[in-house]
Design an enzyme around this catalytic site. Structure first.
Site, PDB file in Angstrom:
ATOM      1  N   HIS A 114    -122.740 -22.377  38.701  1.00  5.55           N
ATOM      2  CA  HIS A 114    -123.876 -21.049  38.657  1.00  5.55           C
ATOM      3  C   HIS A 114    -123.338 -19.940  39.374  1.00  5.55           C
ATOM      4  CE1 HIS A 114    -127.056 -23.595  38.568  1.00  5.55           C
ATOM      5  NE2 HIS A 114    -126.934 -24.282  39.154  1.00  5.55           N
ATOM      6  N   HIS A 136    -120.742 -27.774  40.151  1.00  4.10           N
ATOM      7  CA  HIS A 136    -121.840 -27.779  38.838  1.00  4.10           C
ATOM      8  C   HIS A 136    -122.207 -26.361  39.884  1.00  4.10           C
ATOM      9  CE1 HIS A 136    -126.217 -27.832  37.835  1.00  4.10           C
ATOM     10  NE2 HIS A 136    -126.449 -27.099  38.161  1.00  4.10           N
ATOM     11  N   GLU A 137    -122.391 -26.594  41.172  1.00  3.64           N
ATOM     12  CA  GLU A 137    -122.891 -25.292  42.043  1.00  3.64           C
ATOM     13  C   GLU A 137    -121.730 -24.191  41.796  1.00  3.64           C
ATOM     14  OE1 GLU A 137    -125.372 -25.281  43.102  1.00  3.64           O
ATOM     15  OE2 GLU A 137    -125.710 -27.379  43.002  1.00  3.64           O
ATOM     16  N   HIS A 158    -122.939 -16.420  38.059  1.00  2.75           N
ATOM     17  CA  HIS A 158    -123.495 -15.170  38.210  1.00  2.75           C
ATOM     18  C   HIS A 158    -121.611 -13.781  37.566  1.00  2.75           C
ATOM     19  CE1 HIS A 158    -124.593 -12.816  41.967  1.00  2.75           C
ATOM     20  NE2 HIS A 158    -124.434 -12.074  41.172  1.00  2.75           N
TER      21      HIS A 158
END
Length: 219
Positions: free
Chosen positions: A93, A89-90, A97
């Site tokens: 991100h 999940h991280e 980006h």
């Protein structure tokens, strides 16, 4: 507001219990959260993001400023469905980006203004409530600042849901988890997302409360 507090407490408790449960079940692949994060970054052609360990529990986050995926110690070293879900999940991100995901760009652009607003908002609202019979101006300013934080909360929702969607799709395609483990990861991420949903609705409810106070003063 009381109902939202209770809902927030329930979701938080459920999230913690889910992660505790899924953290005890080891992955068949034996991969750690760090290894999964590094694999997902590599598969997306991202070479300028570091995966590091950060103290605490559920402190995982992606920092676009220094391009780091920060994984809490249980996730960084963990080899469970919960660790896999959070790590991916991280990294979702980080992929957002790298691909200039619209909502993430909008959210990041709001951060400077939000940091200033959150610093003074509560004091302005307090002054506004105390002076509501004298002048509506402080309360009106406070409501505008609170509206900014509420908007931020709602913009966060598609960012979080999209990161989870990317994570689950990658895990499924890469085969780092079994079908059962994929279901656990999906369930864990669902409850993590619910914390943001409850926070956004709670922020909206509070905004409407102050707005109704302001409108009542004008009437």
């Amino acid at each position: 507001m009381i109902a939202m507090m209770l809902a927030s407490a329930l979701v938080s408790w459920t999230l913690k219990s889910k992660f505790e449960k899924y953290s005890k079940l080891g992955l068949r692949s034996g991969l750690s959260g760090r290894e999964i994060a590094e694999m997902m970054l590599a598969d997306n052609g991202i070479t300028d993001v570091r995966v590091i360990s950060t103290p605490g529990r559920l402190t995982d986050h992606y920092n676009p400023a220094d391009k780091t995926v920060n994984l809490s110690e249980p996730v960084y070293e963990g080899r469970s469905a919960a660790a896999a879900a959070v790590a991916a999940h991280e990294c979702g991100h980080a992929v957002q980006h790298a691909k200039a995901y619209t909502f993430l760009k909008f959210r990041s652009a709001m951060v400077p203004a939000l940091s200033v607003a959150s610093r003074y908002m509560q004091w302005i609202l307090l002054i506004g409530v105390l002076l509501i019979q004298t002048t509506p101006i402080p309360l009106a300013i406070g409501v505008l600042l609170f509206a900014l934080t509420t908007l931020f909360s709602f913009i966060t929702l598609p960012v979080e849901f999209d990161a989870s969607k990317r994570a689950l799709a990658w895990m499924d395609t890469r085969g780092v988890v079994t079908t059962q483990e994929h279901g656990m990861a999906k369930d864990a991420l669902k409850w993590a997302a619910m914390t943001y949903v409850v926070a956004a609705i709670g922020s909206l409810a509070t905004l409407l409360y102050y707005a109704s106070m302001l409108l009542g003063r004008r009437d």
